[in-house]
Design an enzyme around this catalytic site. Structure first.
Site, PDB file in Angstrom:
ATOM      1  N   ASP A  93       0.863  -1.182   0.000  1.00 22.07           N
ATOM      2  CA  ASP A  93       0.000   0.000   0.000  1.00 22.07           C
ATOM      3  C   ASP A  93       0.900   1.233   0.000  1.00 22.07           C
ATOM      4  O   ASP A  93       2.125   1.123   0.033  1.00 22.07           O
ATOM      5  CB  ASP A  93      -0.955  -0.039   1.196  1.00 22.07           C
ATOM      6  CG  ASP A  93      -0.238  -0.004   2.538  1.00 22.07           C
ATOM      7  OD1 ASP A  93       0.981   0.259   2.562  1.00 22.07           O
ATOM      8  OD2 ASP A  93      -0.895  -0.238   3.554  1.00 22.07           O
ATOM      9  N   SER A  94       0.308   2.414  -0.042  1.00 24.95           N
ATOM     10  CA  SER A  94       1.107   3.638  -0.193  1.00 24.95           C
ATOM     11  C   SER A  94       1.512   4.223   1.148  1.00 24.95           C
ATOM     12  O   SER A  94       2.297   5.154   1.192  1.00 24.95           O
ATOM     13  CB  SER A  94       0.292   4.680  -0.942  1.00 24.95           C
ATOM     14  OG  SER A  94      -0.793   5.100  -0.125  1.00 24.95           O
ATOM     15  N   GLY A  95       0.958   3.701   2.224  1.00 27.04           N
ATOM     16  CA  GLY A  95       1.205   4.285   3.540  1.00 27.04           C
ATOM     17  C   GLY A  95       0.157   5.305   3.930  1.00 27.04           C
ATOM     18  O   GLY A  95       0.060   5.691   5.095  1.00 27.04           O
ATOM     19  N   GLY A  96      -0.627   5.747   2.962  1.00 28.70           N
ATOM     20  CA  GLY A  96      -1.624   6.784   3.235  1.00 28.70           C
ATOM     21  C   GLY A  96      -2.608   6.366   4.314  1.00 28.70           C
ATOM     22  O   GLY A  96      -2.862   7.116   5.254  1.00 28.70           O
ATOM     23  N   ASP A 147      -2.995   8.212  -1.623  1.00 30.96           N
ATOM     24  CA  ASP A 147      -4.325   8.819  -1.660  1.00 30.96           C
ATOM     25  C   ASP A 147      -4.688   9.217  -0.242  1.00 30.96           C
ATOM     26  O   ASP A 147      -4.004   8.840   0.709  1.00 30.96           O
ATOM     27  CB  ASP A 147      -5.370   7.834  -2.205  1.00 30.96           C
ATOM     28  CG  ASP A 147      -5.560   6.638  -1.287  1.00 30.96           C
ATOM     29  OD1 ASP A 147      -4.573   6.202  -0.649  1.00 30.96           O
ATOM     30  OD2 ASP A 147      -6.681   6.129  -1.193  1.00 30.96           O
ATOM     31  N   GLN A 189     -11.340   7.416  -5.051  1.00 26.57           N
ATOM     32  CA  GLN A 189     -11.983   7.867  -3.817  1.00 26.57           C
ATOM     33  C   GLN A 189     -13.313   8.520  -4.196  1.00 26.57           C
ATOM     34  O   GLN A 189     -13.819   8.274  -5.280  1.00 26.57           O
ATOM     35  CB  GLN A 189     -11.050   8.825  -3.056  1.00 26.57           C
ATOM     36  CG  GLN A 189      -9.831   8.126  -2.439  1.00 26.57           C
ATOM     37  CD  GLN A 189     -10.188   7.278  -1.216  1.00 26.57           C
ATOM     38  OE1 GLN A 189     -11.283   7.371  -0.662  1.00 26.57           O
ATOM     39  NE2 GLN A 189      -9.254   6.421  -0.798  1.00 26.57           N
ATOM     40  N   GLY A 216     -11.447   3.884   0.626  1.00 24.68           N
ATOM     41  CA  GLY A 216     -12.371   4.665   1.444  1.00 24.68           C
ATOM     42  C   GLY A 216     -13.640   3.922   1.814  1.00 24.68           C
ATOM     43  O   GLY A 216     -14.605   4.528   2.264  1.00 24.68           O
ATOM     44  N   ASP A 266      -8.040  -7.424   0.418  1.00 20.32           N
ATOM     45  CA  ASP A 266      -7.127  -7.602   1.548  1.00 20.32           C
ATOM     46  C   ASP A 266      -7.872  -7.171   2.795  1.00 20.32           C
ATOM     47  O   ASP A 266      -8.768  -6.333   2.722  1.00 20.32           O
ATOM     48  CB  ASP A 266      -5.872  -6.714   1.412  1.00 20.32           C
ATOM     49  CG  ASP A 266      -6.166  -5.287   1.828  1.00 20.32           C
ATOM     50  OD1 ASP A 266      -6.744  -4.546   1.014  1.00 20.32           O
ATOM     51  OD2 ASP A 266      -5.869  -4.907   2.980  1.00 20.32           O
ATOM     52  N   CYS A 304     -13.609 -28.633   7.596  1.00 22.87           N
ATOM     53  CA  CYS A 304     -12.348 -27.982   7.214  1.00 22.87           C
ATOM     54  C   CYS A 304     -11.217 -29.000   7.294  1.00 22.87           C
ATOM     55  O   CYS A 304     -11.131 -29.751   8.263  1.00 22.87           O
ATOM     56  CB  CYS A 304     -12.055 -26.806   8.147  1.00 22.87           C
ATOM     57  SG  CYS A 304     -10.488 -25.962   7.795  1.00 22.87           S
ATOM     58  N   CYS A 306      -7.887 -28.118   7.226  1.00 21.83           N
ATOM     59  CA  CYS A 306      -6.613 -27.453   7.535  1.00 21.83           C
ATOM     60  C   CYS A 306      -5.873 -28.245   8.622  1.00 21.83           C
ATOM     61  O   CYS A 306      -6.459 -29.091   9.298  1.00 21.83           O
ATOM     62  CB  CYS A 306      -6.838 -26.001   7.964  1.00 21.83           C
ATOM     63  SG  CYS A 306      -7.273 -25.761   9.701  1.00 21.83           S
ATOM     64  N   CYS A 309      -7.638 -28.067  12.061  1.00 21.32           N
ATOM     65  CA  CYS A 309      -8.868 -28.849  12.219  1.00 21.32           C
ATOM     66  C   CYS A 309      -8.616 -30.352  12.121  1.00 21.32           C
ATOM     67  O   CYS A 309      -9.368 -31.149  12.676  1.00 21.32           O
ATOM     68  CB  CYS A 309      -9.901 -28.400  11.189  1.00 21.32           C
ATOM     69  SG  CYS A 309     -10.495 -26.726  11.510  1.00 21.32           S
ATOM     70  N   HIS A 335      -5.979 -21.446  10.548  1.00 18.58           N
ATOM     71  CA  HIS A 335      -7.330 -21.862  10.183  1.00 18.58           C
ATOM     72  C   HIS A 335      -8.088 -20.731   9.475  1.00 18.58           C
ATOM     73  O   HIS A 335      -8.717 -20.952   8.434  1.00 18.58           O
ATOM     74  CB  HIS A 335      -8.133 -22.336  11.397  1.00 18.58           C
ATOM     75  CG  HIS A 335      -9.588 -22.445  11.083  1.00 18.58           C
ATOM     76  ND1 HIS A 335     -10.125 -23.540  10.437  1.00 18.58           N
ATOM     77  CD2 HIS A 335     -10.599 -21.557  11.238  1.00 18.58           C
ATOM     78  CE1 HIS A 335     -11.405 -23.323  10.223  1.00 18.58           C
ATOM     79  NE2 HIS A 335     -11.725 -22.123  10.700  1.00 18.58           N
TER      80      HIS A 335
END
Ligand SMILES: [Zn+2]
Length: 369
Positions: A93-96, A147, A189, A216, A266, A304, A306, A309, A335
């Site tokens: 990401d940009s850090g914004g 942004d 945005q 946003g 994300d 599940c 995994c 589990c 999990h």
């Protein structure tokens, strides 16, 4: 015309698409979920665990890595991939977002965002050019423009002025680019205002970005507004570029957004919830702290497969949590991320086959009844 993104299939039952994103560190099948590796690590998990559970791409946080240990040091040590032992794709990401959520005393001007570090109070200026420089030093596969992430209750005047500045910052990020093999995504945005979202798309979409993100949202506006604005905006974005809905979200939000035509997601929810003892299952969420699990010999989710589990009982997971054991965070995170990645597998399978009944089913109840 760039060929880094290909739409392979379109779902006949929704706006969803199956895609393939080619990055310098490998191919990503979309729709995809990106676990958040805030400080150069997805908390409590080894890169090996992430590979094993099917993770294709990680998100790294520019703000955190810039302040500690510093992007120049990471560049000297061979870049973020080598530093953190992950050889797959990374988006930074940009850090914004962190400047606006963590940085104290922040002050926005045309030049950039001035803020005080949440670590030691030192003063920093994050400009569009600096955000590009940091991400190039980290060597991520996909960089994001700087942004301003606007509060969901900001006034229309504030949103308009801020969105206009975000467009000017996007142009500056493109001009600052120095690393041709690093992809760069623009960000839309415009708050909750459809006309401002449309204006922003019309300004950003003609720029030579490799993909477009919608920012946003998922910042407290509520599910109805999130769905309304994200669907509206997805429809305006170019078909031939990846669409990334930033910071979203819960499984039901991701499912809705994938069906609206988003390709990338994300969120800290699966890992943060895991450390708080909240675990996702195909029947709803489970709070492993609850006393009723103290003698429960069943796996967390019987459907599940995994590692967690397959090997441990709810009683054991509750015990680890109550005892504050490190393994609790590890197994719970494993999990929850496994669950999120199977959710994306099911989305891709439904689109690939064109069968609406294959879309993953999530119960209406948020927690296991
Ligand atoms: Zn599991």
């Amino acid at each position: 015309m760039a060929t880094h993104f290909t739409v392979l299939e379109e779902d006949p039952n929704s706006r969803a698409r199956l895609g393939r994103l080619v990055t310098p560190h490998g191919v990503v099948e979309t729709p995809c979920f990106m676990p958040v590796g805030t400080q150069g690590t997805v908390k409590a998990l080894l890169p090996r665990d992430l590979k094993d559970l099917g993770c294709q791409i990680l998100l790294g946080n520019t703000y955190h890595l810039h302040l500690r240990p510093g992007h120049d040091l990471i560049r000297q040590l061979g870049g973020l991939h080598r530093f953190m032992g992950w050889d797959g794709p990374i988006l930074t990401d940009s850090g914004g977002y962190q400047v606006f959520s963590l940085g104290a005393m922040r002050k926005i001007s045309e030049e950039g965002a001035r803020f005080q570090s949440h670590l030691d109070g030192s003063s920093h200026l994050l400009t569009p050019e600096k955000a590009v420089e940091i991400q190039e030093a980290l060597g991520s596969d996909v960089a994001m423009v700087l942004d301003e992430c606007i509060a969901h209750d900001a006034t229309r005047d504030y949103v308009r002025n801020s969105t206009e500045r975000t467009v000017r910052w996007a142009e500056r990020c493109l001009r600052a680019r120095n690393k041709p093999d690093q992809l760069m995504f623009g960000i839309i945005q415009g708050g909750l205002f459809e006309d401002l979202r449309r204006w922003c798309v019309e300004a950003i979409a003609p720029m030579p970005f490799d993909g477009f993100a919608v920012g946003g949202l998922g910042v407290g506006e509520g599910e109805a507004q999130l769905n309304r604005v994200s669907c509206f905006t997805a429809d305006l974005l170019p078909v031939a570029r990846p669409r990334y809905l930033m910071g979203v979200g819960r499984p039901q939000d991701i499912l809705a957004a994938a069906r609206a035509g988003f390709d990338m997601f994300d969120c800290v929810i699966p890992t943060r919830n895991a450390r708080n003892g909240t675990l996702f299952t195909w029947r709803g969420k489970i709070n492993i702290k609850r006393a009723e699990f103290a003698t429960d010999q069943r796996p967390l989710d019987e459907s599940c497969d995994c590692y967690c589990c397959r090997n441990f009982s709810r009683a054991y997971l509750r015990h680890l949590y109550m005892a504050g054991e490190i393994l609790s965070a590890q197994l719970n995170s494993l999990h929850n991320l496994y669950f999120y990645h199977r959710l994306m597998d099911k989305c891709r399978e439904a689109i690939r086959s064109g069968r609406s009944e294959l879309w993953p089913y999530l119960p209406d109840n948020d927690t296991v009844p």
